[in-house]
Design an enzyme around this catalytic site. Structure first.
Site, PDB file in Angstrom:
ATOM      1  CG  ASN A  25      -0.230  -0.035   2.506  1.00 34.65           C
ATOM      2  OD1 ASN A  25       0.512   0.903   2.830  1.00 34.65           O
ATOM      3  ND2 ASN A  25      -0.378  -1.112   3.268  1.00 34.65           N
ATOM      4  N   GLY A  33      -2.179  -9.836   3.519  1.00 31.48           N
ATOM      5  CA  GLY A  33      -1.950 -10.515   2.240  1.00 31.48           C
ATOM      6  C   GLY A  33      -0.479 -10.788   1.960  1.00 31.48           C
ATOM      7  CB  VAL A  34       1.399 -10.947  -1.225  1.00 31.19           C
ATOM      8  CG1 VAL A  34       1.296  -9.579  -1.850  1.00 31.19           C
ATOM      9  CG2 VAL A  34       2.681 -11.636  -1.653  1.00 31.19           C
ATOM     10  CG  ASP A  35       2.626  -5.183   2.324  1.00 29.30           C
ATOM     11  OD1 ASP A  35       3.861  -5.272   2.409  1.00 29.30           O
ATOM     12  OD2 ASP A  35       1.984  -4.129   2.532  1.00 29.30           O
ATOM     13  CE1 TYR A 122      -5.390  -1.733  -1.096  1.00 35.28           C
ATOM     14  CE2 TYR A 122      -3.834  -1.389  -2.879  1.00 35.28           C
ATOM     15  CZ  TYR A 122      -4.240  -1.150  -1.577  1.00 35.28           C
ATOM     16  OH  TYR A 122      -3.485  -0.320  -0.772  1.00 35.28           O
TER      17      TYR A 122
HETATM   18  N1  AR6 Z   1       2.427 -15.432  -2.109  1.00 36.55           N
HETATM   19  C1  AR6 Z   1       1.884 -15.146  -3.309  1.00 36.55           C
HETATM   20  N2  AR6 Z   1       0.675 -14.557  -3.468  1.00 36.55           N
HETATM   21  C2  AR6 Z   1       0.004 -14.241  -2.355  1.00 36.55           C
HETATM   22  C3  AR6 Z   1       0.506 -14.483  -1.055  1.00 36.55           C
HETATM   23  C4  AR6 Z   1       1.773 -15.110  -0.957  1.00 36.55           C
HETATM   24  N3  AR6 Z   1       2.330 -15.381   0.229  1.00 36.55           N
HETATM   25  N4  AR6 Z   1      -0.409 -14.046  -0.143  1.00 36.55           N
HETATM   26  C5  AR6 Z   1      -1.454 -13.556  -0.847  1.00 36.55           C
HETATM   27  N5  AR6 Z   1      -1.204 -13.678  -2.175  1.00 36.55           N
HETATM   28  P1  AR6 Z   1      -3.184  -8.860  -1.610  1.00 36.55           P
HETATM   29  P2  AR6 Z   1      -3.689  -6.365  -3.095  1.00 36.55           P
HETATM   30  C6  AR6 Z   1      -2.043 -13.286  -3.324  1.00 36.55           C
HETATM   31  O1  AR6 Z   1      -4.413  -8.688  -0.811  1.00 36.55           O
HETATM   32  O2  AR6 Z   1      -4.983  -6.882  -3.570  1.00 36.55           O
HETATM   33  C7  AR6 Z   1      -2.168  -5.484   1.778  1.00 36.55           C
HETATM   34  O3  AR6 Z   1      -2.707  -5.342   3.052  1.00 36.55           O
HETATM   35  C8  AR6 Z   1      -3.516 -13.118  -3.084  1.00 36.55           C
HETATM   36  O4  AR6 Z   1      -4.169 -14.380  -3.157  1.00 36.55           O
HETATM   37  O5  AR6 Z   1      -1.954  -9.339  -0.939  1.00 36.55           O
HETATM   38  O6  AR6 Z   1      -2.761  -5.682  -4.061  1.00 36.55           O
HETATM   39  C9  AR6 Z   1      -1.332  -4.285   1.355  1.00 36.55           C
HETATM   40  O7  AR6 Z   1      -0.673  -3.685   2.435  1.00 36.55           O
HETATM   41  C10 AR6 Z   1      -3.915 -12.203  -4.225  1.00 36.55           C
HETATM   42  O8  AR6 Z   1      -4.152 -12.959  -5.416  1.00 36.55           O
HETATM   43  O9  AR6 Z   1      -2.761  -7.485  -2.372  1.00 36.55           O
HETATM   44  C11 AR6 Z   1      -2.370  -3.373   0.762  1.00 36.55           C
HETATM   45  O10 AR6 Z   1      -3.029  -2.615   1.761  1.00 36.55           O
HETATM   46  C12 AR6 Z   1      -2.667 -11.368  -4.460  1.00 36.55           C
HETATM   47  O11 AR6 Z   1      -1.616 -11.995  -3.708  1.00 36.55           O
HETATM   48  C13 AR6 Z   1      -3.345  -4.321   0.113  1.00 36.55           C
HETATM   49  O12 AR6 Z   1      -3.246  -5.538   0.842  1.00 36.55           O
HETATM   50  C14 AR6 Z   1      -2.789  -9.924  -4.014  1.00 36.55           C
HETATM   51  O13 AR6 Z   1      -3.528  -9.873  -2.798  1.00 36.55           O
HETATM   52  C15 AR6 Z   1      -2.993  -4.590  -1.325  1.00 36.55           C
HETATM   53  O14 AR6 Z   1      -4.011  -5.372  -1.899  1.00 36.55           O
END
Ligand code: AR6
Length: 170
Positions: A25, A33-35, A122
């Site tokens: 973010n 999530g991934v972050d 997101y």
């Molecule tokens: N490895 C690979 N992919 C992953 C992992 C992982 N360990 N964990 C989740 N995903 P998101 P966004 C996938 O929510 O939508 C955070 O809080 C997940 O299944 O991580 O860009 C940030 O700080 C999905 O397909 O990111 C921001 O506030 C993809 O990663 C916000 O979320 C992205 O999901 C960003 O949201």
């Protein structure tokens, strides 16, 4: 094409590549999530370096070291929040991929792994997000075919099936 494009189903934090991309973010100070997974695996030094970066605008990218991750670097980019598709979401999402690859190129990084940016918290529809990911990376490689491998990381069976279908169609 010289650059190999591949799909990997699993956790991006386990990949031993030159850079993994973080779907961050704009604070760059961590989240879910991934972050969250990347910050947990990298350790608190990552947050310390992120604090020095002054945040990141949507569509842009910044680089840090990978610390305890097997990846050498983390490229942090900020995807758009999905608001129905009429607010330049597609262009902004494409910018995430382009600017991440430009940073990788500037740092001579040869292997880069991307999560499906914006498709989690997101709310970007996964298929549309994956189509943009694939098309943007392929277009970038037309003029910068300098990588060894770009990996699209799918965290779920559903994501893996969608990415595979998009790859098979193109
Ligand atoms: N490895 C690979 N992919 C992953 C992992 C992982 N360990 N964990 C989740 N995903 P998101 P966004 C996938 O929510 O939508 C955070 O809080 C997940 O299944 O991580 O860009 C940030 O700080 C999905 O397909 O990111 C921001 O506030 C993809 O990663 C916000 O979320 C992205 O999901 C960003 O949201």
């Amino acid at each position: 094409m010289h650059t190999k494009l591949s799909l990997y189903k699993g956790d991006i934090t386990t990949l031993q590549v030159d850079a993994i991309v973080n779907a961050a973010n704009s604070s760059l100070l961590g989240g879910g999530g991934v972050d969250g997974a990347i910050h947990r695996a990298a350790g608190k030094q990552l947050l310390e370096e992120c604090r020095t970066l002054g945040g990141c605008a949507v569509g842009e990218a910044k680089i840090t070291r990978g610390y305890n991750l097997p990846a050498k670097f983390v490229i942090h980019t900020v995807g758009p929040v999905w608001r129905g598709g009429m607010f330049n979401e597609a262009e902004r999402l494409a910018s995430c991929y382009k600017n991440s690859l430009l940073l990788a190129e500037q740092h001579h990084l040869l292997t880069v792994a991307f999560p499906a940016i914006s498709s989690g918290a997101y709310g970007y529809p996964l298929r549309q997000a994956a189509e943009i990911a694939s098309a943007t990376v392929k277009e970038f490689l037309i003029h910068h075919d300098i990588f060894q491998e770009i990996i699209f990381v799918c965290f779920s069976e559903e994501a893996a099936a969608i990415y595979k279908q998009i790859f098979d169609e193109n």
